[in-house]
Design an enzyme around this catalytic site. Structure first.
Site, mmCIF file in Angstrom:
data_model
loop_
_atom_site.group_PDB
_atom_site.id
_atom_site.type_symbol
_atom_site.label_atom_id
_atom_site.label_comp_id
_atom_site.label_asym_id
_atom_site.label_seq_id
_atom_site.Cartn_x
_atom_site.Cartn_y
_atom_site.Cartn_z
ATOM 1 N N SER A 137 0.865 -1.178 0.000
ATOM 2 C CA SER A 137 0.000 0.000 0.000
ATOM 3 C C SER A 137 0.895 1.220 0.000
ATOM 4 O O SER A 137 2.063 1.158 0.413
ATOM 5 C CB SER A 137 -0.903 0.017 1.236
ATOM 6 O OG SER A 137 -1.554 1.265 1.382
ATOM 7 N N TYR A 165 -2.187 -1.942 10.336
ATOM 8 C CA TYR A 165 -2.234 -1.925 8.876
ATOM 9 C C TYR A 165 -0.974 -1.302 8.269
ATOM 10 O O TYR A 165 -0.294 -1.923 7.437
ATOM 11 C CB TYR A 165 -3.477 -1.179 8.385
ATOM 12 C CG TYR A 165 -3.606 -1.194 6.883
ATOM 13 C CD1 TYR A 165 -4.112 -2.305 6.229
ATOM 14 C CD2 TYR A 165 -3.197 -0.106 6.115
ATOM 15 C CE1 TYR A 165 -4.222 -2.331 4.847
ATOM 16 C CE2 TYR A 165 -3.290 -0.121 4.736
ATOM 17 C CZ TYR A 165 -3.807 -1.236 4.108
ATOM 18 O OH TYR A 165 -3.897 -1.262 2.737
#
Length: 319
Positions: A165, A177
């Protein structure tokens, strides 16, 4: 004059790169590709797109319901397997299943797409278990799946595509995350260098903001409320009772700004799998390219100031 020569040479190099990247590998109908996290989102769309191009797609789903929906939407070539990337037993069983299907040809492509986003929130609101829940899926599970299937990929001189990401470059919010995506970047970098002598390509996909289930504002709002309610009274007083509502509004705003078209991400995955000359990194999305990627090269004080504009302020008078 030298400036003109330099511009011409740069243009020729870019043209050569464009030409090489447009060439695809031969024998697509004989190549097996395993994709994790195919119940929905990027993995589901990629499985359907690769199946449409004639590849032998091995789609790993977490649930039987997700696998059944995918089989109903694709050709008989596509096969599904249940896989929980947090379970070593499930990974071993799926690896044996893949080995039976690819045989001596090996596995051309492994796409590590499975991932979760929550719980997220201010780091102080989270427990160790909250962090581990995300890390077990996004990082530890990815590593174990890769190590289990790497001999098959090496046999085929194939591709490993890891979904990271842009949050693996700039940590925008707390929780596991962003940490997991930084880890995916590091693991992919070392793996790429190690696999180069074996002619195995390793690529990283760095999506920006896309409207997947991972950032659905309604579940996020419930999660913020759950985390808030378990905070000690002293901590709630420090942050102020409006803090979780402000977090929810920011999440809703971010969701609206995100793109609903997932195809740019699956297009990058497809290129990484099928191009003769894949890239090491694919940064996908206008926000990723124009904001977060440049921000990752900025001084910390500037990045902190810009990202701080998107964070709610605690209660007045907080220590």
């Amino acid at each position: 004059m030298w400036l003109c020569v330099a511009a011409v040479l740069a243009g020729l190099l870019l043209l050569r790169r464009w030409h090489r990247e447009r060439q695809t590998v031969p024998g697509l109908r004989e190549k097996h590709v395993l994709i994790t996290g195919c119940d929905s989102g990027f993995g589901n769309l990629l499985a359907r797109q690769l199946d449409g191009r004639g590849l032998r797609v091995l789609a790993a789903c977490l649930t039987e319901a997700g696998a059944a929906r995918l089989r109903a939407a694709t050709s008989p070539r596509l096969q599904t397997v249940l896989l929980d990337v947090t379970s070593s037993q499930s990974i071993a069983a799926a690896s044996a299943w893949v080995r039976e299907r690819v045989g001596d040809r090996g596995l051309w492509g492994l796409v590590n797409n499975a991932g979760i986003g929550t719980p997220i929130g201010p780091n102080e609101w989270l427990s160790k278990d909250d962090f581990m829940k995300v890390l077990d899926v996004n990082l530890v599970g990815l590593v174990e799946v890769t190590l289990s299937l790497l001999p098959l990929v090496r046999r085929a001189r194939g591709r490993v595509v890891n979904v990271a990401s842009v949050m693996g470059r700039v940590s925008f919010f707390g929780g596991g995350y962003c940490i997991s995506k930084f880890g995916v970047e590091a693991f992919s970098d070392s793996l790429r260098r190690e696999m180069r002598p074996f002619r195995v390509q390793v690529s990283i996909i760095e999506p920006g903001g896309f409207q997947t289930a991972m950032i659905d504002p309604a579940p996020l709002a419930k999660d913020f409320t759950r985390l808030w309610e378990r905070l000690p009274a002293e901590a709630r007083a420090v942050y102020g009772h409006r803090y979780p509502d402000r977090l929810s509004k920011i999440a809703a705003l971010v969701h609206r700004l995100c793109s609903s078209r997932l195809s740019p991400v699956t297009g990058a995955m497809t290129h990484a799998l099928l191009s003769r000359c894949p890239r090491s990194r694919y940064t996908v999305g206008w926000d990723a390219r124009l904001f977060f990627l440049p921000l990752s090269y900025c001084p910390a004080w500037l990045a902190d100031a810009l990202l701080g504009l998107f964070l709610p302020t605690p209660a007045r008078g907080s220590p």
